[in-house]
Motif scaffolding. Structure first.
Motif, short mmCIF file in Angstrom:
data_model
loop_
_atom_site.label_atom_id
_atom_site.label_comp_id
_atom_site.label_asym_id
_atom_site.label_seq_id
_atom_site.Cartn_x
_atom_site.Cartn_y
_atom_site.Cartn_z
N ASP A 1 1.07 -0.97 -0.03
CA ASP A 1 -0.07 -0.20 0.26
C ASP A 1 0.97 1.42 -0.03
O ASP A 1 2.02 1.36 0.81
CB ASP A 1 -0.96 0.35 1.48
CG ASP A 1 -1.86 -1.03 1.43
OD1 ASP A 1 -2.57 -1.38 0.14
OD2 ASP A 1 -2.64 -1.68 2.13
N GLU A 2 0.61 2.35 -0.74
CA GLU A 2 1.25 3.55 -0.83
C GLU A 2 0.32 4.76 0.00
O GLU A 2 -1.05 4.70 0.04
CB GLU A 2 1.07 4.20 -1.87
CG GLU A 2 2.06 5.76 -2.19
CD GLU A 2 2.35 6.02 -3.95
OE1 GLU A 2 3.18 6.00 -4.34
OE2 GLU A 2 0.53 6.95 -3.97
N LEU B 1 5.79 10.49 0.41
CA LEU B 1 5.04 9.01 0.09
C LEU B 1 5.82 7.84 0.02
O LEU B 1 6.89 7.48 0.11
CB LEU B 1 4.99 9.83 -1.43
CG LEU B 1 4.19 10.18 -1.95
CD1 LEU B 1 4.38 9.88 -4.01
CD2 LEU B 1 3.14 9.99 -2.12
N ASN C 1 6.35 4.01 0.22
CA ASN C 1 6.32 3.38 -0.62
C ASN C 1 5.14 3.51 -1.98
O ASN C 1 4.49 3.00 -1.55
CB ASN C 1 4.44 2.27 0.34
CG ASN C 1 5.36 1.13 1.44
OD1 ASN C 1 6.90 1.26 1.88
ND2 ASN C 1 4.40 0.76 2.39
N ALA C 2 6.19 4.22 -1.90
CA ALA C 2 5.86 5.20 -3.24
C ALA C 2 6.07 4.20 -4.43
O ALA C 2 6.59 2.93 -4.62
CB ALA C 2 6.83 5.98 -3.57
N ASP C 3 4.50 3.97 -5.88
CA ASP C 3 4.51 3.38 -6.64
C ASP C 3 4.16 1.94 -6.11
O ASP C 3 4.17 1.02 -6.68
CB ASP C 3 5.32 3.43 -7.32
CG ASP C 3 5.33 5.13 -8.41
OD1 ASP C 3 3.96 5.44 -8.15
OD2 ASP C 3 7.14 5.43 -8.42
N GLY C 4 3.84 1.59 -4.83
CA GLY C 4 3.56 0.38 -4.45
C GLY C 4 5.19 -0.38 -4.24
O GLY C 4 5.21 -1.54 -3.98
N ASP D 1 10.74 5.20 -0.07
CA ASP D 1 9.82 6.46 0.62
C ASP D 1 10.39 7.82 -0.10
O ASP D 1 11.35 7.65 -0.54
CB ASP D 1 9.87 6.55 1.94
CG ASP D 1 9.21 5.78 2.54
OD1 ASP D 1 8.61 5.34 1.72
OD2 ASP D 1 9.96 5.37 3.69
#
Length: 86
Positions: free
Chosen positions: A1-2, A30, A32-35, A39
């Protein structure tokens, strides 16, 4: 999850009778950026001038700092200048 969070402020400043400056500062994070496990933090600052209610000039800067999972950091920078006449 992002998951992401953003905060920003803006302020309009009269420079003279003919010129106003609109200031903006924004921070975005963000997790977990782009899954991914990375960060990312964005920091943006800008100023937009309005001159005689017809001309405009805008300057902005954005820094993107990526905290790479299992590695170091990657920094990207973006500068922008624009002008116009209404």
């Amino acid at each position: 999850d992002e998951n992401g969070y953003v905060a920003g402020v803006t302020y309009s400043l009269p420079v003279s009778e003919a010129v106003t400056a609109d200031l903006l500062a924004e921070a975005a994070y963000l997790a977990n950026a782009d899954g991914s496990e990375d960060d990312v933090t964005y920091m943006t600052g800008s100023v937009a001038f309005t001159i005689h209610e017809k001309w405009n000039l805008a300057l902005s800067y954005t820094d993107r700092d990526t905290d790479v999972d299992g590695g170091g950091n990657v920094d990207d920078y973006l500068y922008q200048v624009s002008a116009g006449y209404e």
